[in-house]
Design a protein around this motif. Structure first.
Motif, PDB file in Angstrom:
ATOM      1  N   GLU A   1     -10.506   2.535  -1.471  1.00  5.53           N
ATOM      2  CA  GLU A   1      -9.127   2.243  -1.894  1.00  5.53           C
ATOM      3  C   GLU A   1      -9.147   1.623  -3.280  1.00  5.53           C
ATOM      4  OE1 GLU A   1      -7.326  -0.183   1.124  1.00  5.53           O
ATOM      5  OE2 GLU A   1      -6.684   1.577   2.270  1.00  5.53           O
ATOM      6  N   GLN A   2     -10.077   0.689  -3.465  1.00  6.13           N
ATOM      7  CA  GLN A   2     -10.182   0.044  -4.771  1.00  6.13           C
ATOM      8  C   GLN A   2     -10.506   1.085  -5.842  1.00  6.13           C
ATOM      9  OE1 GLN A   2     -10.226  -3.663  -6.194  1.00  6.13           O
ATOM     10  NE2 GLN A   2      -9.686  -1.972  -7.536  1.00  6.13           N
TER      11      GLN A   2
ATOM     12  N   LEU B   1      -1.616   4.201  -1.246  1.00  4.78           N
ATOM     13  CA  LEU B   1      -2.777   4.188  -0.351  1.00  4.78           C
ATOM     14  C   LEU B   1      -2.355   4.529   1.076  1.00  4.78           C
ATOM     15  CD1 LEU B   1      -4.540   1.014  -1.752  1.00  4.78           C
ATOM     16  CD2 LEU B   1      -5.285   3.378  -2.020  1.00  4.78           C
TER      17      LEU B   1
ATOM     18  N   ARG C   1     -15.051   9.289  -6.096  1.00  4.75           N
ATOM     19  CA  ARG C   1     -15.273   8.226  -5.106  1.00  4.75           C
ATOM     20  C   ARG C   1     -16.570   8.489  -4.354  1.00  4.75           C
ATOM     21  NH1 ARG C   1      -9.571   8.655  -4.099  1.00  4.75           N
ATOM     22  NH2 ARG C   1      -9.870   9.695  -2.098  1.00  4.75           N
TER      23      ARG C   1
ATOM     24  N   PHE D   1      -0.817   2.646 -11.649  1.00  4.78           N
ATOM     25  CA  PHE D   1      -0.839   1.318 -11.036  1.00  4.78           C
ATOM     26  C   PHE D   1      -2.276   0.816 -10.941  1.00  4.78           C
ATOM     27  CE2 PHE D   1       2.856   2.960  -8.211  1.00  4.78           C
ATOM     28  CZ  PHE D   1       3.765   2.739  -9.232  1.00  4.78           C
ATOM     29  N   SER D   2      -2.421  -0.501 -10.862  1.00  5.93           N
ATOM     30  CA  SER D   2      -3.719  -1.101 -10.560  1.00  5.93           C
ATOM     31  C   SER D   2      -3.529  -2.108  -9.455  1.00  5.93           C
ATOM     32  CB  SER D   2      -4.266  -1.850 -11.766  1.00  5.93           C
ATOM     33  OG  SER D   2      -4.865  -0.991 -12.661  1.00  5.93           O
ATOM     34  N   MET D   3      -4.608  -2.412  -8.768  1.00  3.14           N
ATOM     35  CA  MET D   3      -4.458  -3.389  -7.700  1.00  3.14           C
ATOM     36  C   MET D   3      -5.639  -4.349  -7.658  1.00  3.14           C
ATOM     37  SD  MET D   3      -3.560  -3.287  -3.628  1.00  3.14           S
ATOM     38  CE  MET D   3      -2.706  -1.829  -3.553  1.00  3.14           C
TER      39      MET D   3
ATOM     40  N   PRO E   1      -2.827   8.071  -5.121  1.00  2.00           N
ATOM     41  CA  PRO E   1      -2.940   6.756  -5.773  1.00  2.00           C
ATOM     42  C   PRO E   1      -3.717   6.802  -7.081  1.00  2.00           C
ATOM     43  CG  PRO E   1      -4.201   6.838  -3.717  1.00  2.00           C
ATOM     44  CD  PRO E   1      -3.336   8.042  -3.733  1.00  2.00           C
ATOM     45  N   GLU E   2      -4.740   7.676  -7.148  1.00  2.00           N
ATOM     46  CA  GLU E   2      -5.559   7.670  -8.369  1.00  2.00           C
ATOM     47  C   GLU E   2      -4.812   8.232  -9.573  1.00  2.00           C
ATOM     48  OE1 GLU E   2      -6.495   9.114  -5.517  1.00  2.00           O
ATOM     49  OE2 GLU E   2      -7.134  11.184  -5.813  1.00  2.00           O
TER      50      GLU E   2
ATOM     51  N   LYS F   1       0.828  -1.210   0.000  1.00  2.00           N
ATOM     52  CA  LYS F   1       0.000   0.000   0.000  1.00  2.00           C
ATOM     53  C   LYS F   1       0.861   1.258   0.000  1.00  2.00           C
ATOM     54  CE  LYS F   1      -4.366  -1.688   1.787  1.00  2.00           C
ATOM     55  NZ  LYS F   1      -5.327  -1.676   2.887  1.00  2.00           N
TER      56      LYS F   1
ATOM     57  N   ALA G   1       1.731   1.633  -3.566  1.00  2.00           N
ATOM     58  CA  ALA G   1       0.563   2.023  -4.359  1.00  2.00           C
ATOM     59  C   ALA G   1       0.114   3.446  -4.054  1.00  2.00           C
ATOM     60  CB  ALA G   1      -0.579   1.047  -4.086  1.00  2.00           C
TER      61      ALA G   1
ATOM     62  N   SER H   1      -9.890   4.263  -5.817  1.00  2.00           N
ATOM     63  CA  SER H   1      -8.793   5.186  -6.116  1.00  2.00           C
ATOM     64  C   SER H   1      -7.698   4.482  -6.904  1.00  2.00           C
ATOM     65  CB  SER H   1      -8.254   5.856  -4.853  1.00  2.00           C
ATOM     66  OG  SER H   1      -7.774   4.896  -3.974  1.00  2.00           O
ATOM     67  N   MET H   2      -7.535   3.164  -6.701  1.00  2.00           N
ATOM     68  CA  MET H   2      -6.587   2.433  -7.536  1.00  2.00           C
ATOM     69  C   MET H   2      -7.054   2.384  -8.990  1.00  2.00           C
ATOM     70  SD  MET H   2      -4.047   1.749  -5.732  1.00  2.00           S
ATOM     71  CE  MET H   2      -3.095   0.934  -6.997  1.00  2.00           C
ATOM     72  N   LEU H   3      -8.355   2.607  -9.196  1.00  2.00           N
ATOM     73  CA  LEU H   3      -8.879   2.618 -10.565  1.00  2.00           C
ATOM     74  C   LEU H   3      -8.950   4.035 -11.111  1.00  2.00           C
ATOM     75  CD1 LEU H   3     -11.671  -0.035 -10.063  1.00  2.00           C
ATOM     76  CD2 LEU H   3      -9.628  -0.302 -11.443  1.00  2.00           C
ATOM     77  N   GLY H   4      -8.329   4.954 -10.394  1.00  2.00           N
ATOM     78  CA  GLY H   4      -8.216   6.307 -10.930  1.00  2.00           C
ATOM     79  C   GLY H   4      -9.319   7.268 -10.508  1.00  2.00           C
ATOM     80  N   ALA H   5     -10.135   6.862  -9.519  1.00  2.00           N
ATOM     81  CA  ALA H   5     -11.212   7.753  -9.090  1.00  2.00           C
ATOM     82  C   ALA H   5     -10.686   8.716  -8.022  1.00  2.00           C
ATOM     83  CB  ALA H   5     -12.382   6.952  -8.539  1.00  2.00           C
ATOM     84  N   GLY H   6     -10.796  10.008  -8.288  1.00  2.00           N
ATOM     85  CA  GLY H   6     -10.397  11.017  -7.307  1.00  2.00           C
ATOM     86  C   GLY H   6     -11.440  11.135  -6.206  1.00  2.00           C
TER      87      GLY H   6
END
Lengths: 362, 270
Positions: free
Chosen positions: B166-167, A61, B178, A86-88, A81-82, A56, A59, B169-174
């Motif tokens: 968290e998921q 987070l 979110r 990267f993807s998780m 992170p956005e 994290k 990433a 934001s990892m997909l690019g959502a600010g």
């Protein structure tokens, strides 16, 4: 884009009870790691060793207390992170329950402002790649656990990430499904040429998938290397323990000889006198001698023989595992089963190539 | 046979409840249409539309009161949502020092009569010029309604872990995306529940409205009260019916919204 470099990343979690500086609840010690482009890198360690926290931190987070995360020449340490490429995929599929499968898969593209037709076309291709064509209009609750995790994988890879993080992605699945998913991930890794950083506590998974491994213990990276190297030449006793070494004998080196409490053997290489440490003998290094062969003399100076009595025997799909008691020292042996199983209490002679022994200094 | 009996029993219970609930409303309706209803008459001698004529006459100001009531209730609801979204998020999902204290203060109006709070802020309001104004009344209505919204939202937030965001934001959502695509859809039922309660509580405020509005801000309870406490019972009854109708209507609207929402999506699994 270049390699992913983690430079002295550090994180402390303070204990709220008591003096924080004396008693940190958990600490990630400064970590250095570099991951090549296109590599499948595995971080393994027991639960609670901080591997998810570390992931994290990379990433974004979790903001590390100090240190840098670099991708190629770009410093990503303070990028949210956005905005990182990267993807998780997490342990749970975490599909958005109010969105259909296709909306879930194309969510990332939607965030990038790509128009609906293009993103749906891409999502359909991606669903086909994970073997879920025809599931576009279902809701997540209509899918099984394995299917949900496939959608989650598709949703991560569609972003075309520079690095794909996998945080124990199959640990919630049953063993057959896990195997299937590993093969799928391996295949996707090759098809999409994506760099993968996977965290797991499952040795088998790491060995099967990873090009290189890092072994973590209590917030520290103990060893980084190829799976073969980590298994055959562990740098640290904890690495040996975690990777399932069966024969770890504590002792001291004296005149190129290892002396344990009950067990002595010449070492194939030079070491400082009086070095304390552990001798690691991989259980598959032993060669059991048939009674007929015993009279033949061994010419190779590196081969040593030991005689002892067989204790426990167990047969595991093609392999025989047994323990041999040699003058009080119990040794674990694994060999492929040729014909008859060895019998408990039989006397047995084992040969060992001492060049392949490994000594971990304390 | 068993099922039949059960059905009969169920029907009987339902009818009993309907009678019990509608019983107080029947005399209300009768009174509102009567031209005086005295003991020992079982039903009034004469019926008239006098009360209703008055209620809907231009000088009664009923429409203004209804408008004010609804306007205040809706504004207070929106302000509550804006205040409670971040507060509930922090209280439900994070730990910090003094959390219990802050929770206690926010829930206090449930235990301490809001009247006390409003007495306290009255002076400040006079100083700021908020008394006898719509804005002042709206602010004052926040005190008794906020805990209900907060409670509903906290419960909603507790059912969604941080991992969904968290998921995302990892997909690019600010942050905004979110909130819009992940959080709001999930906590919408809580928002609707909190809004229903806020509207109901705001609609029925009399004392606070009277104190801060000083009679200049006319809401339904303000014009209703004088009639039922010693005034014209017929007109009071007519107002009561309008008031109940308004409350029922707002509950029904919220309920319909919720039902439609649940048809469109299902609960969070795995």
């Amino acid at each position: 884009m270049g390699e992913l470099v983690i430079h002295r990343v550090e994180k402390k979690y303070l204990n709220h009870n008591g003096n924080p500086s004396k008693n940190p609840s958990f600490q990630l010690y400064p970590m250095n790691l570099s991951i090549q482009e296109g590599e499948f890198f595995g971080i393994i360690g027991p639960s609670g060793c901080g591997k998810t926290t570390f992931l994290k931190c990379i990433a974004g987070l979790i903001l590390p207390d100090s240190g840098n995360v670099l991708l190629g020449k770009k410093n990503l340490t303070y990028v949210p992170p956005e905005k990182r490429p990267f993807s998780m995929v997490f342990q749970q599929p975490l599909l958005f329950p109010h969105l259909k499968v296709i909306d879930n898969v194309s969510f990332g593209l939607k965030m990038q402002g790509i128009n609906k037709k293009v993103r749906f076309d891409k999502a359909k291709d991606m669903l086909q790649a994970v073997g879920l064509s025809g599931y576009e209009l279902r809701h997540p609750y209509e899918l099984s656990g394995g299917q949900q995790q496939r959608v989650s994988l598709a949703r991560a890879i569609i972003m075309n990430p520079k690095v794909l993080f996998l945080d124990e992605p199959f640990s919630a699945l049953d063993p057959d499904l896990r195997q299937e998913m590993r093969e799928l991930v391996k295949q996707l890794h090759q098809t999409f040429k994506v760099t993968v950083l996977m965290v797991t506590h499952d040795r088998e998974e790491a060995f099967q998938l990873a090009d290189r491994l890092a072994i973590m213990h209590e917030g520290k990276l103990l060893q980084v290397g190829t799976p073969k190297n980590c298994y055959e030449k562990p740098d640290h006793i904890k690495v040996a323990q975690f990777l399932g070494s069966k024969n770890m004998i504590e002792g001291v080196v004296s005149k190129n000889k290892f002396i344990g409490k009950y067990f002595e053997v010449s070492l194939g290489y030079n070491l400082m006198n009086k070095t304390k440490g552990w001798l690691i003998i991989r259980p598959e290094l032993f060669k059991r001698m048939c009674p007929n062969d015993l009279n033949q003399t061994v010419n190779n100076v590196h081969i040593q023989s030991f005689t002892g009595r067989i204790k426990e025997v167990s047969y595991r799909s093609g392999f025989v595992h047994y323990k041999v008691d040699i003058k009080g020292q119990s040794l674990y042996v694994i060999e492929t089963n040729q014909s008859d199983l060895p019998l408990v209490n039989d006397q047995v002679t084992l040969q060992l190539n001492i060049k392949k022994l490994h000594f971990i200094p304390q | 046979m068993g099922i039949r009996l059960k059905n009969v029993g169920w029907k009987f219970l339902m009818i009993l409840f309907l009678i019990l609930f509608s019983f107080p409303i029947i005399p209300l309706i009768i009174t509102s249409f009567s031209a005086g209803w005295r003991w020992p008459e079982i039903l009034p001698d004469q019926f008239s539309l006098r009360a209703w004529n008055y209620v809907f006459s231009p000088y009664a100001g009923t429409w203004e009161a209804i408008g004010n009531s609804i306007f205040i209730a809706i504004t207070v609801t929106f302000v509550n949502i804006l205040l409670c979204l971040p507060a509930a998020n922090v209280i439900a999902r994070m730990n910090f020092k003094g959390k219990i204290l802050i929770e206690g203060i926010l829930y206090a109006p449930l235990i301490i009569p809001p009247f006390i709070t409003v007495m306290g802020i009255h002076l400040t309001f006079i100083y700021l010029g908020f008394t006898e104004s719509l804005i002042g009344v709206m602010i004052a209505h926040i005190a008794p309604t906020l805990p209900y919204m907060l409670r509903a939202l906290i419960i909603s937030y507790q059912t969604i872990g941080l991992q969904w965001e968290e998921q995302a934001s990892m997909l690019g959502a600010g942050k905004f995306n979110r909130l819009r695509f992940i959080l709001l859809p999930h906590i919408l039922p809580g928002i609707v529940a909190g809004s229903s309660l806020t509207i109901l509580v705001s609609l029925s405020q009399y004392l606070i409205t009277f104190l801060i509005g000083g009679g200049h801000v006319v809401t339904l309870p303000i014009i209703l009260f004088p009639f039922i406490s010693g005034g014209d019972i017929g007109i009071g009854s007519a107002y009561m019916i309008i008031f109940s109708g308004l409350a029922l209507l707002s509950l029904w609207t919220m309920n319909t919204l919720l039902k439609r929402y649940y048809k469109a999506r299902i609960t969070f699994i795995g």
